[in-house]
Design a protein around this motif. Structure first.
Motif, PDB file in Angstrom:
ATOM      1  N   ASP A   1     -10.210   9.878  -1.700  1.00  0.00           N
ATOM      2  CA  ASP A   1     -11.630   9.611  -1.945  1.00  0.00           C
ATOM      3  C   ASP A   1     -12.202   8.716  -0.845  1.00  0.00           C
ATOM      4  O   ASP A   1     -13.319   8.904  -0.383  1.00  0.00           O
ATOM      5  CB  ASP A   1     -11.798   8.932  -3.313  1.00  0.00           C
ATOM      6  CG  ASP A   1     -13.033   9.383  -4.055  1.00  0.00           C
ATOM      7  OD1 ASP A   1     -13.576  10.455  -3.742  1.00  0.00           O
ATOM      8  OD2 ASP A   1     -13.454   8.643  -4.962  1.00  0.00           O
ATOM      9  N   GLY A   2     -11.407   7.742  -0.415  1.00  0.00           N
ATOM     10  CA  GLY A   2     -11.828   6.860   0.676  1.00  0.00           C
ATOM     11  C   GLY A   2     -11.954   7.601   1.995  1.00  0.00           C
ATOM     12  O   GLY A   2     -12.763   7.239   2.845  1.00  0.00           O
ATOM     13  N   GLY A   3     -11.144   8.651   2.187  1.00  0.00           N
ATOM     14  CA  GLY A   3     -11.261   9.481   3.387  1.00  0.00           C
ATOM     15  C   GLY A   3     -12.577  10.238   3.406  1.00  0.00           C
ATOM     16  O   GLY A   3     -13.264  10.304   4.432  1.00  0.00           O
ATOM     17  N   ALA A   4     -12.944  10.798   2.258  1.00  0.00           N
ATOM     18  CA  ALA A   4     -14.234  11.493   2.153  1.00  0.00           C
ATOM     19  C   ALA A   4     -15.381  10.526   2.408  1.00  0.00           C
ATOM     20  O   ALA A   4     -16.332  10.834   3.134  1.00  0.00           O
ATOM     21  CB  ALA A   4     -14.362  12.138   0.772  1.00  0.00           C
ATOM     22  N   MET A   5     -15.289   9.326   1.827  1.00  0.00           N
ATOM     23  CA  MET A   5     -16.352   8.332   2.018  1.00  0.00           C
ATOM     24  C   MET A   5     -16.389   7.828   3.456  1.00  0.00           C
ATOM     25  O   MET A   5     -17.453   7.479   3.961  1.00  0.00           O
ATOM     26  CB  MET A   5     -16.193   7.183   1.032  1.00  0.00           C
ATOM     27  CG  MET A   5     -16.639   7.583  -0.366  1.00  0.00           C
ATOM     28  SD  MET A   5     -16.610   6.223  -1.521  1.00  0.00           S
ATOM     29  CE  MET A   5     -14.981   6.428  -2.183  1.00  0.00           C
ATOM     30  N   SER A   6     -15.252   7.802   4.147  1.00  0.00           N
ATOM     31  CA  SER A   6     -15.233   7.391   5.548  1.00  0.00           C
ATOM     32  C   SER A   6     -16.013   8.376   6.416  1.00  0.00           C
ATOM     33  O   SER A   6     -16.736   7.975   7.322  1.00  0.00           O
ATOM     34  CB  SER A   6     -13.795   7.267   6.048  1.00  0.00           C
ATOM     35  OG  SER A   6     -13.143   6.195   5.409  1.00  0.00           O
ATOM     36  N   VAL A   7     -15.856   9.670   6.142  1.00  0.00           N
ATOM     37  CA  VAL A   7     -16.617  10.687   6.868  1.00  0.00           C
ATOM     38  C   VAL A   7     -18.112  10.529   6.570  1.00  0.00           C
ATOM     39  O   VAL A   7     -18.949  10.559   7.479  1.00  0.00           O
ATOM     40  CB  VAL A   7     -16.132  12.107   6.515  1.00  0.00           C
ATOM     41  CG1 VAL A   7     -17.037  13.164   7.119  1.00  0.00           C
ATOM     42  CG2 VAL A   7     -14.683  12.291   6.969  1.00  0.00           C
ATOM     43  N   LEU A   8     -18.447  10.318   5.305  1.00  0.00           N
ATOM     44  CA  LEU A   8     -19.852  10.097   4.936  1.00  0.00           C
ATOM     45  C   LEU A   8     -20.397   8.826   5.587  1.00  0.00           C
ATOM     46  O   LEU A   8     -21.558   8.777   5.996  1.00  0.00           O
ATOM     47  CB  LEU A   8     -19.998  10.004   3.419  1.00  0.00           C
ATOM     48  CG  LEU A   8     -19.796  11.298   2.638  1.00  0.00           C
ATOM     49  CD1 LEU A   8     -19.773  11.026   1.142  1.00  0.00           C
ATOM     50  CD2 LEU A   8     -20.871  12.300   2.992  1.00  0.00           C
ATOM     51  N   ALA A   9     -19.561   7.793   5.712  1.00  0.00           N
ATOM     52  CA  ALA A   9     -19.983   6.539   6.338  1.00  0.00           C
ATOM     53  C   ALA A   9     -20.375   6.759   7.792  1.00  0.00           C
ATOM     54  O   ALA A   9     -21.326   6.144   8.286  1.00  0.00           O
ATOM     55  CB  ALA A   9     -18.878   5.500   6.227  1.00  0.00           C
ATOM     56  N   ALA A  10     -19.649   7.632   8.490  1.00  0.00           N
ATOM     57  CA  ALA A  10     -19.974   7.921   9.891  1.00  0.00           C
ATOM     58  C   ALA A  10     -21.362   8.534  10.012  1.00  0.00           C
ATOM     59  O   ALA A  10     -22.103   8.257  10.957  1.00  0.00           O
ATOM     60  CB  ALA A  10     -18.929   8.849  10.498  1.00  0.00           C
ATOM     61  N   ALA A  11     -21.731   9.356   9.042  1.00  0.00           N
ATOM     62  CA  ALA A  11     -23.056   9.963   9.054  1.00  0.00           C
ATOM     63  C   ALA A  11     -24.132   8.973   8.613  1.00  0.00           C
ATOM     64  O   ALA A  11     -25.239   8.980   9.142  1.00  0.00           O
ATOM     65  CB  ALA A  11     -23.064  11.184   8.139  1.00  0.00           C
ATOM     66  N   ALA A  12     -23.811   8.106   7.661  1.00  0.00           N
ATOM     67  CA  ALA A  12     -24.786   7.144   7.144  1.00  0.00           C
ATOM     68  C   ALA A  12     -25.014   5.974   8.098  1.00  0.00           C
ATOM     69  O   ALA A  12     -26.092   5.394   8.125  1.00  0.00           O
ATOM     70  CB  ALA A  12     -24.322   6.603   5.785  1.00  0.00           C
ATOM     71  N   HIS A  13     -23.991   5.612   8.878  1.00  0.00           N
ATOM     72  CA  HIS A  13     -24.058   4.445   9.765  1.00  0.00           C
ATOM     73  C   HIS A  13     -23.608   4.809  11.180  1.00  0.00           C
ATOM     74  O   HIS A  13     -22.657   4.222  11.711  1.00  0.00           O
ATOM     75  CB  HIS A  13     -23.162   3.324   9.223  1.00  0.00           C
ATOM     76  CG  HIS A  13     -23.439   2.958   7.809  1.00  0.00           C
ATOM     77  ND1 HIS A  13     -24.515   2.183   7.433  1.00  0.00           N
ATOM     78  CD2 HIS A  13     -22.774   3.267   6.670  1.00  0.00           C
ATOM     79  CE1 HIS A  13     -24.501   2.031   6.120  1.00  0.00           C
ATOM     80  NE2 HIS A  13     -23.465   2.685   5.640  1.00  0.00           N
ATOM     81  N   PRO A  14     -24.280   5.771  11.832  1.00  0.00           N
ATOM     82  CA  PRO A  14     -23.805   6.211  13.157  1.00  0.00           C
ATOM     83  C   PRO A  14     -23.830   5.099  14.206  1.00  0.00           C
ATOM     84  O   PRO A  14     -23.059   5.139  15.162  1.00  0.00           O
ATOM     85  CB  PRO A  14     -24.755   7.348  13.520  1.00  0.00           C
ATOM     86  CG  PRO A  14     -25.977   7.099  12.705  1.00  0.00           C
ATOM     87  CD  PRO A  14     -25.500   6.464  11.429  1.00  0.00           C
ATOM     88  N   GLU A  15     -24.682   4.111  14.023  1.00  0.00           N
ATOM     89  CA  GLU A  15     -24.752   3.013  14.985  1.00  0.00           C
ATOM     90  C   GLU A  15     -23.601   2.019  14.823  1.00  0.00           C
ATOM     91  O   GLU A  15     -23.326   1.229  15.716  1.00  0.00           O
ATOM     92  CB  GLU A  15     -26.090   2.267  14.844  1.00  0.00           C
ATOM     93  CG  GLU A  15     -26.240   1.409  13.592  1.00  0.00           C
ATOM     94  CD  GLU A  15     -26.390   2.155  12.256  1.00  0.00           C
ATOM     95  OE1 GLU A  15     -26.300   1.482  11.219  1.00  0.00           O
ATOM     96  OE2 GLU A  15     -26.592   3.390  12.251  1.00  0.00           O
ATOM     97  N   ARG A  16     -22.906   2.057  13.695  1.00  0.00           N
ATOM     98  CA  ARG A  16     -21.815   1.116  13.424  1.00  0.00           C
ATOM     99  C   ARG A  16     -20.436   1.762  13.423  1.00  0.00           C
ATOM    100  O   ARG A  16     -19.449   1.098  13.710  1.00  0.00           O
ATOM    101  CB  ARG A  16     -22.026   0.437  12.070  1.00  0.00           C
ATOM    102  CG  ARG A  16     -23.173  -0.533  12.078  1.00  0.00           C
ATOM    103  CD  ARG A  16     -23.247  -1.218  10.728  1.00  0.00           C
ATOM    104  NE  ARG A  16     -24.389  -2.108  10.711  1.00  0.00           N
ATOM    105  CZ  ARG A  16     -24.351  -3.348  10.293  1.00  0.00           C
ATOM    106  NH1 ARG A  16     -23.230  -3.845   9.844  1.00  0.00           N
ATOM    107  NH2 ARG A  16     -25.421  -4.095  10.310  1.00  0.00           N
TER     108      ARG A  16
END
Length: 190
Positions: A107-122
């Protein structure tokens, strides 16, 4: 050096642990646990990653897991998007993290991919080990709400590209399942 923290994010009290000098202006590895896991499930992996990479590491118990505030009721179908977007943003701001490499399992892997899209500057990179996927009919409605341009995901990269590491069976942190003890498995990278 390992240090434990508490913070408020997403309106809930979360527990976190850091290894190294998080928020020092250098990129930080942020580890997101799976759906039945918590910080303690990682065992010594965060410390090993911090020592091997020279980067600081942050792992935190998401709402409803481990030492964080208990979940009242069930989760909304959009929980991954919320936790990878606004909640993670609050966690990163709390620790003054400007650049992160996301490291997630299940689940954390899926959220990590989503995090890249939500926070591309970070988010400067993602390592998603066996990322969970939602049921197929829900993919278009909430799985990938933000565009991820040029993203490639190789779920075999965790075992294939890692050096030999001892992994112990995790103990469940969300109250489900059982642990069969200190069984060990050796990842050889083959």
């Amino acid at each position: 050096m390992m240090k434990e923290h508490e913070l408020l994010a997403g309106g809930h009290r979360l527990a976190a642990t850091t290894w190294g000098d998080v928020g020092n202006g250098r990129p930080t590895i942020v580890m997101m646990h799976g759906g039945l896991d918590c910080i303690s499930t990682w065992k010594d992996l965060p410390q090993v990653v911090a020592e091997a990479s020279g980067w600081p590491v942050l792992a935190y118990d998401r709402h409803g897991y481990g030492r964080s505030e208990r979940l009242a009721g069930g989760r909304e179908p959009s929980y991954r998007r919320e936790e990878a977007g606004p909640v993670l943003g609050e966690v990163l701001r709390h620790f003054h993290i400007d650049q992160t490499l996301m490291f997630g399992h299940s689940d954390g892997g899926a959220m990590s991919v989503l995090a890249a899209a939500a926070h591309p500057e970070r988010v400067c990179g993602v390592l998603a080990c066996s990322p969970a996927r939602p049921p197929w009919p829900l993919i278009n409605s909430w799985w990938m709400p933000w565009p991820v341009r040029g993203a490639r995901l190789n779920t075999r990269a965790c075992a294939k590209n890692s050096s030999a590491t001892t992994v112990r069976e995790p103990t469940p942190c969300s109250g489900a399942g059982t642990s069969s003890g200190p069984a060990r498995r050796r990842w050889s990278g083959t």
